[in-house]
Design an enzyme around this catalytic site. Structure first.
Site, mmCIF file in Angstrom:
data_model
loop_
_atom_site.group_PDB
_atom_site.id
_atom_site.type_symbol
_atom_site.label_atom_id
_atom_site.label_comp_id
_atom_site.label_asym_id
_atom_site.label_seq_id
_atom_site.Cartn_x
_atom_site.Cartn_y
_atom_site.Cartn_z
ATOM 1 N N GLY A 13 3.649 -53.276 46.935
ATOM 2 C CA GLY A 13 3.573 -51.849 47.275
ATOM 3 C C GLY A 13 2.854 -51.682 48.607
ATOM 4 N N GLY A 69 3.172 -48.486 51.302
ATOM 5 C CA GLY A 69 2.799 -47.130 50.923
ATOM 6 C C GLY A 69 1.563 -46.628 51.667
ATOM 7 N N ASP A 101 7.109 -55.118 49.139
ATOM 8 C CA ASP A 101 7.427 -53.755 48.724
ATOM 9 C C ASP A 101 8.907 -53.726 48.352
ATOM 10 O OD1 ASP A 101 5.844 -50.837 49.418
ATOM 11 O OD2 ASP A 101 8.005 -50.698 49.049
ATOM 12 N N TYR A 116 2.158 -39.779 34.779
ATOM 13 C CA TYR A 116 1.377 -40.614 35.715
ATOM 14 C C TYR A 116 -0.024 -40.867 35.140
ATOM 15 C CZ TYR A 116 -1.134 -41.595 40.145
ATOM 16 O OH TYR A 116 -1.912 -42.132 41.146
ATOM 17 N N LYS A 144 -1.741 -44.328 33.851
ATOM 18 C CA LYS A 144 -2.991 -44.852 34.425
ATOM 19 C C LYS A 144 -4.026 -45.114 33.331
ATOM 20 C CE LYS A 144 -1.971 -45.058 38.798
ATOM 21 N NZ LYS A 144 -1.769 -46.377 39.402
HETATM 22 P P1 NAD Z 1 2.770 -44.726 47.780
HETATM 23 O O1 NAD Z 1 3.804 -44.008 46.968
HETATM 24 O O2 NAD Z 1 2.454 -44.250 49.130
HETATM 25 O O3 NAD Z 1 3.147 -46.257 47.877
HETATM 26 C C1 NAD Z 1 3.666 -46.983 46.796
HETATM 27 C C2 NAD Z 1 4.520 -48.080 47.371
HETATM 28 O O4 NAD Z 1 5.075 -48.790 46.265
HETATM 29 C C3 NAD Z 1 5.703 -47.549 48.204
HETATM 30 O O5 NAD Z 1 5.759 -48.185 49.446
HETATM 31 C C4 NAD Z 1 6.928 -47.887 47.356
HETATM 32 O O6 NAD Z 1 8.064 -48.247 48.135
HETATM 33 C C5 NAD Z 1 6.423 -49.076 46.546
HETATM 34 N N1 NAD Z 1 7.137 -49.239 45.298
HETATM 35 C C6 NAD Z 1 7.539 -48.284 44.424
HETATM 36 N N2 NAD Z 1 8.189 -48.856 43.389
HETATM 37 C C7 NAD Z 1 8.158 -50.190 43.611
HETATM 38 C C8 NAD Z 1 8.658 -51.305 42.897
HETATM 39 N N3 NAD Z 1 9.322 -51.168 41.737
HETATM 40 N N4 NAD Z 1 8.447 -52.521 43.420
HETATM 41 C C9 NAD Z 1 7.797 -52.707 44.597
HETATM 42 N N5 NAD Z 1 7.320 -51.676 45.321
HETATM 43 C C10 NAD Z 1 7.496 -50.432 44.825
HETATM 44 O O7 NAD Z 1 1.453 -44.779 46.868
HETATM 45 P P2 NAD Z 1 -0.036 -44.991 47.351
HETATM 46 O O8 NAD Z 1 -0.610 -43.654 47.599
HETATM 47 O O9 NAD Z 1 -0.124 -46.029 48.381
HETATM 48 O O10 NAD Z 1 -0.671 -45.503 45.976
HETATM 49 C C11 NAD Z 1 -0.861 -46.867 45.700
HETATM 50 C C12 NAD Z 1 -1.537 -46.956 44.336
HETATM 51 O O11 NAD Z 1 -2.771 -46.234 44.375
HETATM 52 C C13 NAD Z 1 -0.730 -46.371 43.203
HETATM 53 O O12 NAD Z 1 -0.943 -47.105 42.042
HETATM 54 C C14 NAD Z 1 -1.327 -45.000 43.026
HETATM 55 O O13 NAD Z 1 -1.182 -44.538 41.725
HETATM 56 C C15 NAD Z 1 -2.776 -45.258 43.351
HETATM 57 N N6 NAD Z 1 -3.472 -44.045 43.774
HETATM 58 C C16 NAD Z 1 -3.186 -43.452 44.954
HETATM 59 C C17 NAD Z 1 -3.850 -42.285 45.314
HETATM 60 C C18 NAD Z 1 -3.596 -41.581 46.617
HETATM 61 O O14 NAD Z 1 -4.119 -40.483 46.826
HETATM 62 N N7 NAD Z 1 -2.808 -42.151 47.515
HETATM 63 C C19 NAD Z 1 -4.821 -41.738 44.450
HETATM 64 C C20 NAD Z 1 -5.051 -42.361 43.224
HETATM 65 C C21 NAD Z 1 -4.395 -43.533 42.902
HETATM 66 C C1 AKB Z 2 -1.595 -37.900 43.262
HETATM 67 O O1 AKB Z 2 -1.824 -36.763 43.704
HETATM 68 O O2 AKB Z 2 -0.720 -38.157 42.428
HETATM 69 C C2 AKB Z 2 -2.470 -39.024 43.746
HETATM 70 C C3 AKB Z 2 -3.596 -39.246 42.809
HETATM 71 C C4 AKB Z 2 -4.807 -38.413 42.904
HETATM 72 O O3 AKB Z 2 -3.513 -40.100 41.959
HETATM 73 N N1 AKB Z 2 -2.906 -38.723 45.068
#
Ligand code: NAD
Ligand code: AKB
Length: 315
Positions: A10, A13, A36, A145, A149
């Site tokens: 991933g 992302g 990814d 979601y 989690k």
């Molecule tokens: P994002 O959606 O920006 O990135 C996720 C990446 O995973 C993408 O590039 C997507 O192409 C890739 N992906 C999706 N399905 C896939 C698969 N089957 N195989 C391989 N790659 C795949 O998400 P993010 O914001 O970078 O979040 C990363 C992690 O952090 C996630 O688990 C998310 O739940 C967690 N998270 C993020 C936030 C936030 O605010 N960004 C907050 C809390 C938790």
């Molecule tokens: C979302 O809004 O889904 C994420 C998170 C807080 O997990 N940024």
């Protein structure tokens, strides 16, 4: 340079791009393998190290890559986030859970040294105390979601207790960054608002004016993640996920902060289905456990983050 070989799943992302760059700085470009689902690498990762297109739920492909690259640690970031998850709940469950369970089994089988898997404030729900939400409290998530989690956190704890897997996790708040776009979350407004303020001097928020949510600048999140992963094992007292906090603000407050730099910036409000998700989440988070166990400290508040976002996006 440290002798670990890390696989990030991933990596293209919002978090993955910056985490890959930060880990490559520490461990060396060729020791941090980016992967990814996307067929082509994110432009900011091109030329800085290896990249593979891989599906996180295809465990045979993941196992083959782990063997080929002699991987010792995995950061599993692939997921569908809260808003996208509500549009395709079964798919979100499949991606978020199948990948975690299979990769935890693989990590035990291949004796990986560590696994990182992020959780979220989305584990909390409407019955959770809304202000200064404690580490341990009522947890009844309303979104698929959040359910994935929370279930994932329980599985992390189980794998640690049963098989000694050194799996570590953080409950990130909404993350705000300028290098890589957010991917379908409820907190994405807090990134879009900066982009639109610079482009149009106007933004229509999909959350109402007084919706307070916990938030964090990406620099803090990346540093916190690496600090957690590098902390001595004895300091990691929670094998669920640590609450992590930096700031809390509403759309009205972030707009007012932007207006200090762009006085004619205007905001209006058109709440959509994401409002109900935001309303189910905490307004602020108590992260005393992270601060005590591995000395977590945030550095960015709303004022400092706004300056950094506008400066960097402006370039
Ligand atoms: P994002 O959606 O920006 O990135 C996720 C990446 O995973 C993408 O590039 C997507 O192409 C890739 N992906 C999706 N399905 C896939 C698969 N089957 N195989 C391989 N790659 C795949 O998400 P993010 O914001 O970078 O979040 C990363 C992690 O952090 C996630 O688990 C998310 O739940 C967690 N998270 C993020 C936030 C936030 O605010 N960004 C907050 C809390 C938790
Ligand atoms: C979302 O809004 O889904 C994420 C998170 C807080 O997990 N940024």
């Amino acid at each position: 340079m440290k002798q670990e070989k890390i696989l990030i799943i991933g990596a293209c992302g919002q978090i993955g791009v910056e985490l890959t760059l930060a880990l490559r700085n520490i461990y060396g470009n060729n020791n941090v393998i980016a992967s990814d689902l996307r067929p082509t690498v994110h432009p900011l990762l091109a030329d800085s190290g290896p990249y593979y297109t891989i599906d996180a739920t295809d465990i045979k492909a993941v196992a083959a890559l782990v063997a080929k690259e002699s991987i010792t640690q995995i950061y599993l970031l692939a997921a569908l986030l809260s808003a996208t998850g509500e549009k395709m709940p079964m798919k979100a469950w499949e991606i978020n859970m199948d990948s975690l369970l299979q990769i935890m089994e693989l990590s035990v089988e291949k004796k990986l040294t560590k696994l990182y898997w992020p959780s979220s404030i989305a584990v909390f729900g409407t019955t959770t105390p809304k202000q200064n939400t404690p580490q341990k409290t009522i947890v009844e998530p309303t979104t698929v979601y959040g359910i994935s989690k929370y279930a994932g956190e329980m599985w992390c704890q189980y794998f640690h207790r049963r098989w000694g897997l050194d799996v570590r996790s953080l409950r990130y708040p909404g993350l705000i960054s300028w290098k890589s776009a957010p991917g379908g979350g409820t907190t994405d407004y807090a990134v879009e608002i900066y982009i639109e303020a610079l482009k149009q001097k106007q933004y229509t928020s999909f959350l109402s004016a007084d919706t307070y949510l916990p938030m964090m600048y990406m620099d803090d999140a990346i540093r916190g993640t690496i600090e957690l992963m590098e902390a001595p094992e004895a300091q990691i007292k929670s094998r669920m996920a640590y609450n992590l906090s930096a700031m809390s603000f509403s759309p009205k407050e972030i707009a007012a902060e932007i207006q200090k730099h762009i006085p004619d910036f205007k905001i209006d409000y058109a709440p959509d289905f994401r409002q109900a998700i935001a309303d189910s989440w905490p307004a602020s988070i108590d992260d005393a456990a992270a601060r005590q166990d591995w000395q977590w400290q945030h550095r960015f508040d709303l004022e400092k983050m706004t300056k950094a976002m506008l400066e960097n996006l402006g370039k």
